[in-house]
Design a protein around this motif. Structure first.
Motif, PDB file in Angstrom:
ATOM      1  N   UNK A 112      -2.604  23.350  -0.858  1.00 28.50           N
ATOM      2  CA  UNK A 112      -1.209  23.228  -1.323  1.00 28.50           C
ATOM      3  C   UNK A 112      -0.371  24.134  -0.385  1.00 28.50           C
ATOM      4  N   UNK A 113       0.845  23.458   0.137  1.00 36.91           N
ATOM      5  CA  UNK A 113       1.649  24.034   0.909  1.00 36.91           C
ATOM      6  C   UNK A 113       3.019  24.265   0.014  1.00 36.91           C
ATOM      7  N   UNK A 114       3.346  25.301  -0.348  1.00 38.92           N
ATOM      8  CA  UNK A 114       4.521  25.695  -1.178  1.00 38.92           C
ATOM      9  C   UNK A 114       5.956  25.298  -0.105  1.00 38.92           C
ATOM     10  N   UNK A 115       6.782  24.421  -0.466  1.00 40.14           N
ATOM     11  CA  UNK A 115       7.790  24.000   0.470  1.00 40.14           C
ATOM     12  C   UNK A 115       9.212  24.794   0.159  1.00 40.14           C
ATOM     13  N   UNK A 116       9.228  24.953  -1.344  1.00 46.06           N
ATOM     14  CA  UNK A 116      10.277  25.733  -1.874  1.00 46.06           C
ATOM     15  C   UNK A 116      10.130  26.080  -3.331  1.00 46.06           C
TER      16      UNK A 116
END
Length: 268
Positions: A112-116
């Motif tokens: 999971x890449x947290x974008x905002x």
């Protein structure tokens, strides 16, 4: 870390990933312990990255950290990220309406890449921050995206999971995750039941394009001291509205297609 065998550039990017994964200034010997490269090769790569401004070397502490050039490139890429720009007003509104923390995320190389992230009216310390990566199998955003991927892509992502137990509630097997995915598909949303961090819970829904592509996910996150899973579930329609609004606005943007082959390459 998985090494991508695609020449010097690929090796250099692997080294940048490894340095960044420490989350702090790191010594050469620490990188060497994790690297797949011989000491001379790793040293040469790190020297080149330092000379190019992608790494910064502190001679006094003998440590490496991300360089000014890398930070500048990252900032520029972040500012131009289509989904972040499209989603920004919607997640801001959702956070203001719920009074809770709201996350925007995507799946990147099996993580999971947290974008905002928009903090709650009363912020709570937690792992997630924009730009950080987290596990797919024990986060609400990760599980809900996984549940809405085509089966072959979902299985490829599952095969990349380490299933580390973070809390007593963490899912620790592929079989248990498969069962969870079936439940999420039936419900349309996913929970984080203190699976990644004690006391942290969330409800998450996917951002899906008109053609069924998973663009990302949105979650409302809180604590067991402040609310309950039942109360978060009651917010699911609001989260769905935000996710659908993001998907609608995203239709006018051009997102690069992510194919099954890309998921396979991420695991090689």
């Amino acid at each position: 870390m998985t090494t991508r065998r695609d020449g010097t550039v690929g090796k250099a990017l692997d080294v940048l990933d490894q340095v960044a994964d420490f989350g702090r200034p790191v010594r050469f010997s620490e990188v060497l312990e994790r690297a797949d490269y011989p000491k001379p090769t790793l040293y040469r790569l790190m020297q080149t990255l330092t000379h190019q401004g992608m790494l910064q070397f502190d001679a006094e502490r003998q440590t490496y950290s991300p360089g000014a050039r890398l930070v500048r490139l990252a900032h520029t890429a972040w500012a131009q990220s289509s989904l972040v720009q499209v989603a920004s007003p919607h997640i801001q509104k959702l956070s203001a309406e719920t009074g809770e923390t709201v996350h925007l995320a995507q799946i990147d190389a099996g993580q999971v890449l947290y974008l905002d992230k928009r903090n709650a009216a009363e912020p709570v310390p937690m792992y997630s921050q924009a730009g950080r990566v987290g596990p797919v199998y024990c986060t609400g955003v990760g599980k809900v995206m996984l549940a809405h991927l085509p089966d072959d892509q979902a299985q490829n992502v599952i095969s990349q999971q380490s299933f580390h137990r973070f809390t007593p509630q963490t899912i620790t097997t592929a079989a248990a995750l498969d069962q969870e995915i079936r439940a999420i598909r039936a419900d349309g949303f996913a929970f984080d039941r203190e699976e990644h961090e004690p006391g942290i819970i969330c409800v998450a829904l996917p951002v899906i394009s008109d053609n069924g592509r998973v663009l990302g996910a949105v979650s409302v996150t809180s604590t067991t001291q402040r609310t309950s899973l039942a109360a978060l579930q009651a917010l699911a329609p609001r989260v769905r509205d935000a996710a659908q609004a993001i998907a609608r606005d995203a239709q006018s943007w051009s997102f690069p297609a992510q194919t099954t082959q890309e998921f396979k390459l991420a695991g090689e």
